[in-house]
Scaffold this motif. Structure first.
Motif, short mmCIF file in Angstrom:
data_model
loop_
_atom_site.label_atom_id
_atom_site.label_comp_id
_atom_site.label_asym_id
_atom_site.label_seq_id
_atom_site.Cartn_x
_atom_site.Cartn_y
_atom_site.Cartn_z
N ARG A 172 46.49 42.49 28.75
CA ARG A 172 47.73 42.41 29.16
C ARG A 172 48.69 43.14 29.90
O ARG A 172 49.82 42.53 30.92
N ASN A 208 48.22 43.41 33.95
CA ASN A 208 48.91 42.46 35.06
C ASN A 208 51.12 42.91 34.09
O ASN A 208 52.10 41.57 34.46
N MET A 266 51.96 41.72 31.29
CA MET A 266 52.62 40.57 30.39
C MET A 266 52.76 41.56 29.30
O MET A 266 53.68 41.01 28.44
N ARG A 313 52.88 39.75 38.44
CA ARG A 313 52.49 39.38 38.03
C ARG A 313 51.66 38.08 39.33
O ARG A 313 51.14 37.08 38.62
N MET A 347 46.79 34.98 35.54
CA MET A 347 46.44 34.79 34.39
C MET A 347 46.13 33.95 33.25
O MET A 347 46.46 32.27 34.23
N PHE A 368 45.64 31.31 30.02
CA PHE A 368 45.84 31.69 28.52
C PHE A 368 44.96 30.84 27.41
O PHE A 368 43.73 30.46 27.79
N ALA A 416 46.93 29.08 38.29
CA ALA A 416 46.92 30.33 38.70
C ALA A 416 46.22 30.46 40.03
O ALA A 416 46.78 31.65 40.29
#
Lengths: 326, 259
Positions: free
Chosen positions: B48, B51, B53, B84, B89, B91, B163
């Motif tokens: 994470r 990017n 996040m 981003r 990304m 998940f 994405a």
């Protein structure tokens, strides 16, 4: 990931306890079913009362009705209740239009923008607004707010007077529908804010992160994930607020200079009146038939509120597939 | 379209707690890099940071540099939002927007970057992205149905389509198949093999076989104990890592002796 497995209870006592637990379950089921039934009974009782009490007026002839001083000369209940329904709707819709954007703004600020300490303090202050009695709102609206907003209404009628809503000259004192709308908006703000805030807080973190990972700014994340997720909740919240605005009596009674016309002019005095305020105003000096006529207007209010709520349910259900509840 | 990422001396903190310490690695373009290691070793946290996040969690910060295309992603003039948009990304749990249709989900990221996309362009992009995610055939007749009406595996591929619709340089995947059944997992793994032709892919996985199947390079993270930061133990070609790793802990983990 690191949750401990719960230790299983020893089998023997669990089996023995099953019967008492079963009884507790049955009692709870009975209680909750009873509570659910009670609300239906109360609703039916209110509807029954209204119908029963309104019946004499609903069936009375025109000559009888004209004997009541405030019934129009044609002796028709419909001509009487029409402007009242109209005024009630104008007041409630106006309050809703003013309150909902502000409430959504406050709710979003509390749930997604404010630092934690500030947000809980702010939430508390908003909830406090709900604790103020409506008669206080009425006093405040009539004595403080009306003189205060009069110059604003004046300006509104001078610059936007070509729109029928803002037809001038604005009345002095400002005992007009616009002022009522503002006070009602403040009164319904807490409930709409509180419910919206809770719904916004429940936006799944996964959806918020999905938006952020796509390169959304905080506002874009709110628009993409939070608001659509909370949409049905905000509608429900607004309906709760609308219900309160429709039935509000004291504040309207104390602020508005009443009139019985189908007028949209929000800045002129003596144009509209709401059902609830009208009942409170006329009730003390009404004859038995007059009381019955007033209750008939109350029946109309009941029906309106019911219709508004059903409409809201329908709006929410229409896009249930997309609600995020599945 | 694919970029190399160069991580140097990266420390990740949650408040005063150092969760990941001292990671340096090179992530090669157009390849799949797998991050493996026991739970809590910081591999997801590290992913994470690539990017930015992790910044979503209050109090999280990093020290060190992450460079992509010669730009330090943590430079003072770099907007995390822009990062981003370059580094997509996926998940662990599929997270299509429930209030949007399948097509709207695919276009969600594009709508952020470029509001005015013509209807024809939008349709093309939806088809391209869904085809890129091996989902087109299954959903082409119900693009206006909610994204949440799909199965878990389809939802995850929808998220991948979403994405890649914004044409990122890099795709980060945080255990993308751990919530899916074996068939859907296979579909995702096949997809990863295709996507690496166009993207740099970094994937976190708990599944050793999966790492061995899909990745070109593997990085092993480990943690010395509770309260200690996670560290990068070793990183090598996947084949080497799974046959002759140079560190004993790696071999122990891969052969299932712990974790």
């Amino acid at each position: 990931m690191t949750t401990e497995p719960t230790t299983p209870a020893a089998p023997a006592p669990a089996v023995r306890r099953a019967s008492t637990r079963d009884r507790a379950g049955r009692i709870f089921a009975g209680l909750s079913t009873g509570a659910g039934a009670l609300i239906l009974i109360v609703l039916a009782a209110v509807a029954g009362f209204l119908l029963l009490e309104a019946w004499p007026a609903l069936t009375a002839g025109a000559e009888e009705l004209t004997s009541i001083s405030w019934i129009p000369d044609d002796g028709s209940l419909l001509t009487y209740v029409g402007p009242l329904i109209f005024g009630t709707l104008v007041a409630a819709v106006l309050a809703l239009l003013l309150a909902v954007p502000v409430a959504i703004g406050i709710a979003l600020f509390i749930s997604h923008y404010a630092p934690r300490r500030l947000s809980s303090a702010l939430g508390y202050v908003v909830d406090l607004l709900a604790a103020i009695p409506s008669v206080v709102y009425g006093l405040w609206g009539g004595l403080v707010l009306a003189p205060l907003v009069q110059p604003v209404w004046q300006w509104l009628s001078e610059t936007l007077g070509w729109i029928p809503l803002f037809e001038g000259p604005a009345a002095t004192p400002a005992r007009v529908m616009m002022t009522v709308g503002v006070v009602l908006a403040v009164m319904i703000l807490p409930i709409i804010t509180a419910v919206s805030r809770e719904v916004f807080l429940q936006t799944p973190r996964l959806h918020e992160e999905a938006a952020l990972a796509l390169g959304a700014t905080r506002w874009e994340m709110v628009r993409m994930a939070v608001i659509p997720f909370g949409r049905s909740g905000v509608i429900s919240a607004s309906m709760l607020g609308l219900g309160r605005a429709l039935g509000e009596t004291m504040a309207v009674l104390m602020i508005l200079s009443p009139g019985l016309t189908y007028s949209l002019a929000l800045l002129l005095a003596g144009r509209q009146q709401t059902i609830a305020a009208n009942i409170a105003l006329q009730f003390p000096e009404a004859s038995p038939l007059g009381v019955s006529a007033l209750i008939a207007t109350g029946l109309a209010l009941f029906v309106i509120t019911l219709a508004v709520n059903m409409l809201a349910r329908w709006v929410v259900a229409r896009r249930a597939d997309f609600s995020g509840a599945n | 379209m694919a970029q190399r990422i160069d991580v140097k001396d990266l420390d990740v903190y949650y408040g005063s707690f150092r969760a990941v310490a001292d990671v340096s690695m090179m992530i090669e373009p157009r390849s799949v890099t797998a991050l493996i290691g026991p739970s809590g070793c910081g591999k997801s946290t590290f992913l994470r940071t690539l990017n930015r996040m992790h910044e979503v969690i209050p109090g999280a910060r990093v020290e060190g540099t992450v460079t992509m295309d010669g730009v330090d992603l943590y430079g003072s003039d770099v907007d995390p939002v822009a990062v981003r948009r370059q580094i997509g990304m996926v998940f662990q749990r599929p997270n299509p927007f429930p209030t949007m249709s399948i097509a709207e989900n695919v276009l969600a990221g594009v709508r952020l970057n470029n509001r005015r996309i013509s209807k024809a362009d939008a349709e093309t992009l939806v088809e391209q992205s869904l085809q890129g995610a091996n989902l087109w055939k299954e959903v082409k007749d119900r693009l206006d149905r909610p994204g949440s009406s799909l199965s878990g595996g389809q939802q995850q591929r929808l998220c991948i389509a979403r994405a890649i619709a914004v044409k990122p340089q890099v795709l980060l995947m945080d255990e993308p198949a751990s919530a899916l059944d074996p068939i859907s997992t296979l579909a995702i793994e096949d997809l990863i093999a295709e996507l690496k032709n166009d993207y740099t892919i970094v994937i976190v996985t708990h599944n050793m076989q999966q790492a061995a199947r899909v990745s070109d390079r593997t990085a092993f993270f480990n943690i010395a104990g509770t309260g200690e930061p996670g560290r990068l133990i070793e990183m090598d070609d996947t084949r080497t890592m799974f046959s002759t790793p140079s560190v004993q802990a790696t071999e122990d983990y891969i052969s299932g002796r712990f974790g």
